[in-house]
Design a protein around this motif. Sequence first.
Motif, PDB file in Angstrom:
ATOM      1  N   UNK A   1      75.721 137.393 -33.684  1.00 29.57           N
ATOM      2  CA  UNK A   1      76.116 138.771 -33.995  1.00 29.57           C
ATOM      3  C   UNK A   1      77.527 139.117 -33.550  1.00 29.57           C
ATOM      4  N   UNK A   2      78.011 138.489 -32.490  1.00 31.02           N
ATOM      5  CA  UNK A   2      79.337 138.805 -31.963  1.00 31.02           C
ATOM      6  C   UNK A   2      80.421 137.886 -32.511  1.00 31.02           C
ATOM      7  N   UNK A   3      80.117 136.591 -32.637  1.00 31.15           N
ATOM      8  CA  UNK A   3      81.168 135.608 -32.888  1.00 31.15           C
ATOM      9  C   UNK A   3      81.092 134.900 -34.243  1.00 31.15           C
ATOM     10  N   UNK A   4      80.071 135.145 -35.042  1.00 32.81           N
ATOM     11  CA  UNK A   4      79.842 134.350 -36.257  1.00 32.81           C
ATOM     12  C   UNK A   4      81.076 134.242 -37.143  1.00 32.81           C
ATOM     13  N   UNK A   5      81.788 135.347 -37.372  1.00 35.05           N
ATOM     14  CA  UNK A   5      82.917 135.352 -38.308  1.00 35.05           C
ATOM     15  C   UNK A   5      84.268 135.208 -37.607  1.00 35.05           C
ATOM     16  N   UNK A   6      84.245 135.044 -36.292  1.00 34.92           N
ATOM     17  CA  UNK A   6      85.492 134.914 -35.535  1.00 34.92           C
ATOM     18  C   UNK A   6      85.920 133.458 -35.504  1.00 34.92           C
ATOM     19  N   UNK A   7      87.187 133.183 -35.846  1.00 32.11           N
ATOM     20  CA  UNK A   7      87.683 131.814 -35.762  1.00 32.11           C
ATOM     21  C   UNK A   7      87.675 131.351 -34.307  1.00 32.11           C
TER      22      UNK A   7
END
Length: 400
Positions: free
Chosen positions: A103-109
């Motif tokens: 939920x926090x990091x899935x789309x963060x490079x």
Amino acid sequence: MAKQRRRKFGGVRKLGSGRWQATYIDPVTAARRPAPYTFETETQANDWLIGAEADMIRGRWVDPDIGREPFGPYADKWIDERPNLRVRTKALYLWLNKRYLQPEFAKVDLVDITPPMVRSWRADLMADKHLSSCKAKCADKAHKGVSATMAAKAYRLLRAILMTATDDELIKRNPCRIVGAGTERPRERPILNIAQVFKLAEQMPRHLRVFVLIATFASLRWGEVTAIQRKDIDLTKRTIRIRQQWIEVVGSGMELHPPKSGAGVRTVSIPELLVPLVQEHLDEFVAPGRDAFVFLGERGAVLRRSNFNKLGWSKAAEAVGAKGLHFHDLRHTGNTFAAQSGASTKDLMARMGQDSMNAAIIYQHATRQADGAIAAAMNDAIEEYRRAHGDEGGEASQAG
């Protein structure tokens, strides 16, 4: 257009916004690259170029596009690429990843995950603010945050994944740098006395009374005691063979697997005075045949830890003065009894099914620190209780 100020290495220019941009030639592609951010002054832009040039000279320059991989698929792949994980461990990683990391990091490079971002995530995790979906589902409920133990598990998983990203040279340094965040400090668990153990068993449904006694006096884990079959019990020798465990796997249900470690495959002796109770249980509740499971639910299904409280556990624990007792505390109690018998470290390790001596030493240390003389052997303690069966027992004592 803003004029480019050229230098021996790279160049700087003033943008329409008034800030300064630094650019340089990529040593691999020969394309012009901008610095990842702009600068307030020309001096700051030049200083950044000096550092970038020094990194190239020393062979420390890293392609900025490396690490431009979203955390989500990388974390999924990280778990999938570990075939030697125990089934239960993999299930835990999948659950932690889905509930707390994605939920926090899935789309963060990967390259964009920073120490401040990790600190903020952990703070929100402790306050249970990390899941918008959870807040939507539980809008009417007060959030108290996840337990310190669960937060530590989630942090350790994040740190392990990003450490691999560091080893893969996708990021320069692991951003998980919170001292002590991955350390679990569970509170001391209660230890029952002999009278409390028997009274606890008496408070449970009849088909689960011996279940409580065996879990305690054989120091067994939930998955081990629920997987005992007729052929594992030898009442003549007073032994139970531990060779398998039930594991509840998300998406698959209940599965039989070997114990969690090689040392988990073992034969455990039980006190002699339990033998007639076990025989009565076998005669009344267990189907004929060597492969019949000894402990099942009323309808013949495998016992699940998630449903155990519904079977009267909480009320039974409260009745013996041990409100909040966990099932695993029975193993903790049994291990303490074993240590009090004067058993050696190796004997304790064998009985507990532990590869490491650390746990055995903890129980021995707790026993040495206890007031009074070392207790008699476990069977003698039970015999004394049986002679004075009217003893109601006291409050659950605390370890140490």
